[in-house]
Write a protein that holds these residues in place. Structure first.
Motif, PDB file in Angstrom:
ATOM      1  N   ASP A   6       0.833  -1.067   0.029  1.00 51.19           N
ATOM      2  CA  ASP A   6      -0.402   0.119   0.264  1.00 51.19           C
ATOM      3  C   ASP A   6       1.069   1.497  -0.301  1.00 51.19           C
ATOM      4  O   ASP A   6       0.458   2.303  -0.238  1.00 51.19           O
ATOM      5  N   GLU A   7       2.134   1.189   0.913  1.00 51.90           N
ATOM      6  CA  GLU A   7       3.395   2.188   0.716  1.00 51.90           C
ATOM      7  C   GLU A   7       3.612   2.748  -0.473  1.00 51.90           C
ATOM      8  O   GLU A   7       4.295   3.858  -1.329  1.00 51.90           O
ATOM      9  N   ARG A   8       3.736   1.509  -1.589  1.00 58.46           N
ATOM     10  CA  ARG A   8       4.228   2.203  -2.427  1.00 58.46           C
ATOM     11  C   ARG A   8       3.551   2.300  -3.521  1.00 58.46           C
ATOM     12  O   ARG A   8       3.785   3.163  -4.509  1.00 58.46           O
ATOM     13  N   THR A   9       1.960   1.875  -3.312  1.00 60.11           N
ATOM     14  CA  THR A   9       0.934   2.408  -4.577  1.00 60.11           C
ATOM     15  C   THR A   9       0.889   3.573  -4.159  1.00 60.11           C
ATOM     16  O   THR A   9       0.882   4.782  -5.558  1.00 60.11           O
ATOM     17  N   ALA A  10       0.453   3.973  -3.230  1.00 60.04           N
ATOM     18  CA  ALA A  10       0.626   5.517  -2.300  1.00 60.04           C
ATOM     19  C   ALA A  10       1.450   6.483  -2.530  1.00 60.04           C
ATOM     20  O   ALA A  10       1.370   7.610  -2.946  1.00 60.04           O
ATOM     21  N   LEU A  11       2.822   6.169  -2.852  1.00 62.01           N
ATOM     22  CA  LEU A  11       4.103   7.095  -3.152  1.00 62.01           C
ATOM     23  C   LEU A  11       3.990   6.705  -4.519  1.00 62.01           C
ATOM     24  O   LEU A  11       5.092   7.551  -5.053  1.00 62.01           O
TER      25      LEU A  11
END
Length: 188
Positions: free
Chosen positions: A154-159
């Motif tokens: 989810d961090e990879r997607t958000a960033l």
């Protein structure tokens, strides 16, 4: 790009030692934005800024929720795993470059319940949280840890990070009375 540390020789053993390790950083040709160690909140509590005055925008409405400590967050807050936390996530972006940063505030529920108005509004700006802690009688100090790690999905997607791209994770712990951790602010 290579960073190296200066080493000294031990008088006893003659071996080299140092306080830092060498780090090798690969560049993939993508533009980079130096954060100059921090993103701070403006005194009025409105926006997040870099030391040079560049303002970062909140992309979404802050998300407040209840969570629990993990193997990572528990030791930073001097708590066991699965202790209750009040958290707030913010997604920040630099309007000039599109660079994104995740900002999370985590407050142990024990601290939130003992601090007037903190438990009712966990989505307050960090400056407001520090003000409430100070009003509750805390003399605050801070400690920071920085580490590189692979982002969660989810961090990879958000960033908007490409696959196999590590990120730097900065955790800033606010210590109150008796050096007890009162809250954690983290950037990724």
């Amino acid at each position: 790009m290579t960073y190296q540390c200066k080493c000294r020789r031990s008088r006893r053993s003659g071996s080299a030692y140092g306080t830092a390790r060498a780090a090798f950083v690969r560049s993939d040709g993508q533009p980079t934005v130096p954060l100059k160690r921090r993103i701070a909140q403006a005194r009025g509590g409105g926006s997040f800024t870099l030391p040079d005055g560049t303002e970062w925008d909140e992309v979404e409405t802050p998300s407040a929720y209840r969570s629990h400590t993990t193997q990572e967050t528990g030791p930073l807050l001097h708590l066991d795993e699965e202790e209750a936390l009040s958290c707030c996530d913010r997604l920040l972006t630099d309007p000039a470059t599109g660079t994104r940063a995740l900002h999370r505030t985590s407050i142990p529920l024990e601290v939130a319940d003992a601090t007037p108005h903190l438990a009712e509004s966990p989505d307050q700006q960090p400056v407001a949280i520090y003000g409430l802690l100070a009003e509750a009688g805390h003399k605050m100090t801070w400690s920071e840890t920085v580490r590189a790690r692979m982002p969660l999905p989810d961090e990879r997607t958000a960033l908007k990070l490409p696959d196999a791209t590590p990120l730097l994770h900065l955790a800033r712990i606010t210590h109150g009375t008796d050096d007890r951790p009162c809250c954690s602010k983290s950037f990724a």
